[in-house]
Design a protein around this motif. Sequence first.
Motif, PDB file in Angstrom:
ATOM      1  N   LEU A   1       0.823  -1.206   0.000  1.00 16.17           N
ATOM      2  CA  LEU A   1       0.000   0.000   0.000  1.00 16.17           C
ATOM      3  C   LEU A   1       0.856   1.254   0.000  1.00 16.17           C
ATOM      4  O   LEU A   1       0.540   2.241  -0.681  1.00 16.17           O
ATOM      5  N   LEU A   2       1.973   1.242   0.740  1.00 19.17           N
ATOM      6  CA  LEU A   2       2.837   2.412   0.794  1.00 19.17           C
ATOM      7  C   LEU A   2       3.426   2.731  -0.573  1.00 19.17           C
ATOM      8  O   LEU A   2       3.491   3.906  -0.970  1.00 19.17           O
ATOM      9  N   GLU A   3       3.866   1.724  -1.303  1.00 17.34           N
ATOM     10  CA  GLU A   3       4.434   1.966  -2.632  1.00 17.34           C
ATOM     11  C   GLU A   3       3.387   2.531  -3.584  1.00 17.34           C
ATOM     12  O   GLU A   3       3.676   3.439  -4.377  1.00 17.34           O
ATOM     13  N   ARG A   4       2.167   1.991  -3.501  1.00 18.78           N
ATOM     14  CA  ARG A   4       1.123   2.516  -4.382  1.00 18.78           C
ATOM     15  C   ARG A   4       0.793   3.963  -4.051  1.00 18.78           C
ATOM     16  O   ARG A   4       0.626   4.807  -4.953  1.00 18.78           O
ATOM     17  N   MET A   5       0.686   4.289  -2.778  1.00 18.90           N
ATOM     18  CA  MET A   5       0.390   5.662  -2.370  1.00 18.90           C
ATOM     19  C   MET A   5       1.537   6.605  -2.764  1.00 18.90           C
ATOM     20  O   MET A   5       1.305   7.723  -3.247  1.00 18.90           O
TER      21      MET A   5
END
Length: 456
Positions: free
Chosen positions: A109-113
């Motif tokens: 999720l962090l990479e996508r955000m």
Amino acid sequence: MTSIDRFLRTVLPRSLYGRSFLMIVAPLVVLLGLTTYLFYNRHWDNVTRHMTLAVAGDIALTVEVLRNYPEGEERDRLLRLIQVYTDIRFDFRAAEILPNIDHDAGNSLLERMMASALDTRVYRPFVLDAVTDNTWVNIDVQLQDGVLQVKVPRKRVTSATTYIFILWLVGISLVLMVLAMMFLRNQMRSLRKLAMAADNLGKGRDELAIFKPSGATEVRQVSHAFLRMRDRIRRQVTQRTEMLAGVSHDLRTPLTRMKLQLALMPPSADLAELEADVEEMTRMVEGYLAFARGEGAEEPAVLADLAQLVQQVVFRARGTGQGRIDIRGADHLMVLVRPQAFRRCLGNVIDNAMRHAGRVEVTLLPGREVAQVLIDDDGPGIPAHLRAEAFRPFRRLTEAGDDPSAQDAAWEGGSGITGVGLGLAIARDVMRGHGGDIRLEDSPLGGLRVTLDLPI
């Protein structure tokens, strides 16, 4: 019953404690799951989005500084100043080109955000790595004259409140479950005590004096009702015993006078018949009283070796010399039993078997909950349709069924009360007084098998 019902019966707990605990835990787990899911979908997404947008804005500002101040001390001073205030490390590698990597391929999720925020603010090719390093998020941004290496502290793009919130929920849930377990265990303890008291009452064990009603109001009501029932049963048994003891005493007095009068009369054939009738009446009175007393109902139960009790009865039966009797099975088995009553019960059964058979086998089988004593013989046995009749008081079965002319072969048991028809009735009364039972079956020897079930 449908397949769903069978599945639920298999999966769901059977005990009241387990079902009550499940009723408390299941809603708690569902609430915890829904709260966590909503928190991750709302709070985590929003916080992470705002934090990544802020970092992406700092990177965009730095890229703009490098474009306006391509070289010189002023650019270096601005970079150091940005690093001090943003806590982001920058390193410029001149004349370097990034490999062609799809930065949208991140799985976390962090990479996508972070990728979405960089696309929104920076407008430059970049390579993102938020998985390799647990402390830093590495970002390489392609500029016109080189690559800007950016190392962002993970705390800038993640929120610790997420984990604190989860730990707080899990901790509170565990505390509530422990409290629920303790509360339910205390409630179930009262029900277990009541069940043990009822079991002891059924087995005739005098252990109810220590039982006291406790627990919730409903459990106390059931306990008081049980104690009232116990007192009524005891009063009824006492009244029956006292009444029949009085009747026996009243009958013994005229019988004694009759014996004295007959003893003073001159011998004759009629006198012998009268003496036989009086002796039979005496045995009948003793048999009635023994049946009414329940053969040892007032005898206390003690911890005794069942194998030793069986051996004593078998050795006594061998002394009569009526037939062959063998014993086998366990050598030692400690049970709570009324020794005198059990010896009388087993003696009645063995005496009957030896009276009608040439070979008798007594087997002691231990078990986890019930010990069994099997008495097998090779005699004529009892037909299956008459076995229930054999336990009826004052009922004597014969080898010829109900033929009154075959009274000499009556299978009715009775150590000391032969001919009355109370032997098996007293034996069953004794076994049920111990919380067990007695059964009649076909024997492997060809005759009758009598099975005594005694709870351990």
